[in-house]
Scaffold this motif. Structure first.
Motif, PDB file in Angstrom:
ATOM      1  N   ILE A 103       0.799  -1.119  -0.096  1.00  0.00           N
ATOM      2  CA  ILE A 103       0.001  -0.351  -0.133  1.00  0.00           C
ATOM      3  C   ILE A 103       0.806   1.121  -0.085  1.00  0.00           C
ATOM      4  N   SER A 104       1.829   1.146   0.940  1.00  0.00           N
ATOM      5  CA  SER A 104       3.346   2.149   0.935  1.00  0.00           C
ATOM      6  C   SER A 104       3.287   2.871  -0.381  1.00  0.00           C
ATOM      7  N   SER A 105       3.951   1.539  -0.875  1.00  0.00           N
ATOM      8  CA  SER A 105       4.351   1.251  -2.240  1.00  0.00           C
ATOM      9  C   SER A 105       3.776   2.421  -3.652  1.00  0.00           C
ATOM     10  N   HIS A 106       2.499   2.158  -3.068  1.00  0.00           N
ATOM     11  CA  HIS A 106       1.167   2.143  -4.323  1.00  0.00           C
ATOM     12  C   HIS A 106       1.092   3.580  -3.612  1.00  0.00           C
ATOM     13  N   GLU A 107       0.941   4.424  -3.183  1.00  0.00           N
ATOM     14  CA  GLU A 107       1.148   5.738  -2.490  1.00  0.00           C
ATOM     15  C   GLU A 107       2.092   6.391  -2.488  1.00  0.00           C
ATOM     16  N   GLN A 108       3.362   6.198  -2.254  1.00  0.00           N
ATOM     17  CA  GLN A 108       4.622   6.832  -3.148  1.00  0.00           C
ATOM     18  C   GLN A 108       4.491   6.553  -4.617  1.00  0.00           C
ATOM     19  N   THR A 109       3.955   5.587  -5.506  1.00  0.00           N
ATOM     20  CA  THR A 109       4.026   5.852  -7.255  1.00  0.00           C
ATOM     21  C   THR A 109       2.587   6.600  -6.990  1.00  0.00           C
ATOM     22  N   ARG A 110       1.641   6.725  -6.484  1.00  0.00           N
ATOM     23  CA  ARG A 110       0.394   7.866  -6.474  1.00  0.00           C
ATOM     24  C   ARG A 110       1.371   9.656  -6.697  1.00  0.00           C
ATOM     25  N   ARG A 112      -5.562  -8.223 -23.032  1.00  0.00           N
ATOM     26  CA  ARG A 112      -4.623  -8.256 -22.713  1.00  0.00           C
ATOM     27  C   ARG A 112      -3.786  -6.972 -22.795  1.00  0.00           C
ATOM     28  N   ASP A 113      -4.233  -6.265 -23.650  1.00  0.00           N
ATOM     29  CA  ASP A 113      -3.382  -5.135 -23.683  1.00  0.00           C
ATOM     30  C   ASP A 113      -4.083  -4.083 -23.387  1.00  0.00           C
ATOM     31  N   MET A 114      -5.667  -3.681 -22.820  1.00  0.00           N
ATOM     32  CA  MET A 114      -5.296  -2.733 -21.723  1.00  0.00           C
ATOM     33  C   MET A 114      -4.593  -3.046 -20.291  1.00  0.00           C
ATOM     34  N   LYS A 115      -4.412  -4.085 -19.807  1.00  0.00           N
ATOM     35  CA  LYS A 115      -4.159  -4.131 -18.484  1.00  0.00           C
ATOM     36  C   LYS A 115      -2.560  -4.285 -19.018  1.00  0.00           C
ATOM     37  N   LYS A 116      -2.249  -4.190 -19.567  1.00  0.00           N
ATOM     38  CA  LYS A 116      -0.629  -4.066 -19.853  1.00  0.00           C
ATOM     39  C   LYS A 116       0.193  -2.421 -18.640  1.00  0.00           C
ATOM     40  N   THR A 117      -1.121  -1.682 -18.446  1.00  0.00           N
ATOM     41  CA  THR A 117      -0.802  -0.320 -18.269  1.00  0.00           C
ATOM     42  C   THR A 117      -1.257  -0.947 -16.793  1.00  0.00           C
ATOM     43  N   THR A 118      -0.021  -0.052 -15.933  1.00  0.00           N
ATOM     44  CA  THR A 118       0.232  -0.010 -14.588  1.00  0.00           C
ATOM     45  C   THR A 118       0.234   0.982 -13.816  1.00  0.00           C
ATOM     46  N   LEU A 119      -0.075   1.058 -12.684  1.00  0.00           N
ATOM     47  CA  LEU A 119       0.486   2.573 -11.719  1.00  0.00           C
ATOM     48  C   LEU A 119       2.057   2.594 -12.298  1.00  0.00           C
ATOM     49  N   GLU A 120       2.867   1.604 -12.556  1.00  0.00           N
ATOM     50  CA  GLU A 120       4.894   2.032 -12.637  1.00  0.00           C
ATOM     51  C   GLU A 120       4.593   1.982 -13.845  1.00  0.00           C
ATOM     52  N   THR A 121       3.632   0.952 -14.751  1.00  0.00           N
ATOM     53  CA  THR A 121       4.221   1.608 -16.307  1.00  0.00           C
ATOM     54  C   THR A 121       3.697   3.301 -16.625  1.00  0.00           C
ATOM     55  N   LEU A 122       2.528   3.660 -16.260  1.00  0.00           N
ATOM     56  CA  LEU A 122       2.548   4.835 -16.340  1.00  0.00           C
ATOM     57  C   LEU A 122       3.025   5.861 -15.241  1.00  0.00           C
TER      58      LEU A 122
END
Ligand code: 13P
Ligand code: SF4
Length: 305
Positions: free
Chosen positions: A3-10, A263-273
């Motif tokens: 959760i905290s690593s997601h928060e940092q990415t956001r 599958r292609d729509m799901k390639k984007t993640t917070l990390e790739t963003l």
């Protein structure tokens, strides 16, 4: 920990957004966490319109290639980034210009209507574009009794059942929707007899015939909100359930079948963003000659609906 690593990415995405003077737009099929960080979430038509109205230097597109290309066509003065360079649309890739030319030879003089789920080169060879939200109005606006519809045979067929024009269908399809079968509809109805069943017009005619409505993704969102039903069976990509549940906490949603995943729509993640924004990678450009011709077909669509 996660959760905290997601928060940092956001946090880093938000900071980078300010630096780039960017707007983040996402399609309704994106992952929930990607939809949640976007400034705007919508269907193909809404995103195309939104991109003409943004006050930003950079458009960060969470979706697939043809969508970012449409944004680039309409915004030559802005930078368009696609959040995962390899995110394409297998249906858009089912037709190329050489193949389209063969069909045009077979049907000389028949105007081409292309679903926006197509490449810029195909749009450039089209009289007009359409989406699943405005297909009927677009087809009815074409000054011809006959049209050639590419690449989605199912959307083209759905439109043909509502217009007096002759619609010639190119045999493309979306694998996420085309695989849904009437038996699955019957089973879902048995499991949830009280539910209203809505599907996307990219489904096959036999499936649409058994549904209560066939709607674009944003039409679905408006429909379920306004509906007196409290339970729904949804025949489109699973990403749509995120907003449906967020916006209708008193209603229940079931997928029509398992595996409704693009599958292609799901390639984007917070990390790739974040990676895309940090390195300003995956810049989408369209050759000027193609951009001008494709832009005419898209602008014609936007003037109709
Ligand atoms: P809409 O969101 O326009 O209904 O399109 C669905 C789709 O398949 C996009 O790839
Ligand atoms: Fe293409 Fe279908 Fe995926 Fe939409 S859901 S991007 S039409 S493969």
């Amino acid at each position: 920990m996660a959760i905290s690593s997601h928060e940092q990415t956001r946090d880093r995405i938000r900071r980078r957004k300010e630096e780039l003077k960017a707007v983040i737009v996402a399609h309704n099929y994106q992952r929930p966490e990607v939809q949640d960080i976007a400034d705007f979430v919508g269907d193909s038509l809404e995103l195309a319109r939104q991109c003409t109205q943004v006050d930003a230097e950079t458009i960060v597109f969470c979706g697939v290639h043809f969508m970012a290309e449409t944004a680039a066509i309409l915004n030559p003065e802005r930078t368009v980034l696609l959040t995962e360079g390899s995110a394409g649309c297998p249906m858009a890739d089912m037709i190329d210009v050489a193949e389209l030319k063969k069909w045009q030879k077979r049907y000389p003089g028949v105007p081409v209507v292309s679903y926006v789920n197509s490449t810029a080169e195909i749009k450039a060879e089209s009289y007009i574009c359409c989406t699943s939200a405005n297909g009927l109005q677009v087809v009815n606006s074409v000054p011809s009794d006959e049209i050639l519809f590419v690449p989605d045979q199912n959307l083209g067929h759905f439109i043909s059942t509502q217009t007096s024009k002759k619609v010639i269908l190119y045999p493309g399809f979306c694998y996420v929707h085309h695989r849904l079968k009437p038996e699955q509809v019957r089973l879902a109805r048995k499991l949830h007899p009280e539910a209203s069943l809505i599907v996307h017009p990219e489904c096959q005619p036999e499936v649409i015939a058994l549904a209560d409505a066939a709607l674009s993704t944003s039409q679905m969102l408006r429909h379920v909100k306004a509906s007196p039903h409290s339970s729904f069976i949804i025949g489109t990509e699973e990403g749509i359930l995120h907003r449906m549940r967020q916006e209708n906490q008193d209603k229940t949603f079931h997928l029509l079948a398992n595996g409704q995943v693009c599958r292609d729509m799901k390639k984007t993640t917070l990390e790739t963003l974040l990676a895309t924004m940090e390195s300003r990678q995956n810049i989408i450009t369209v050759p000027e000659e193609v951009r001008l011709k494709a832009g005419t077909a898209i602008e014609r669509m936007l003037a109709v609906a």
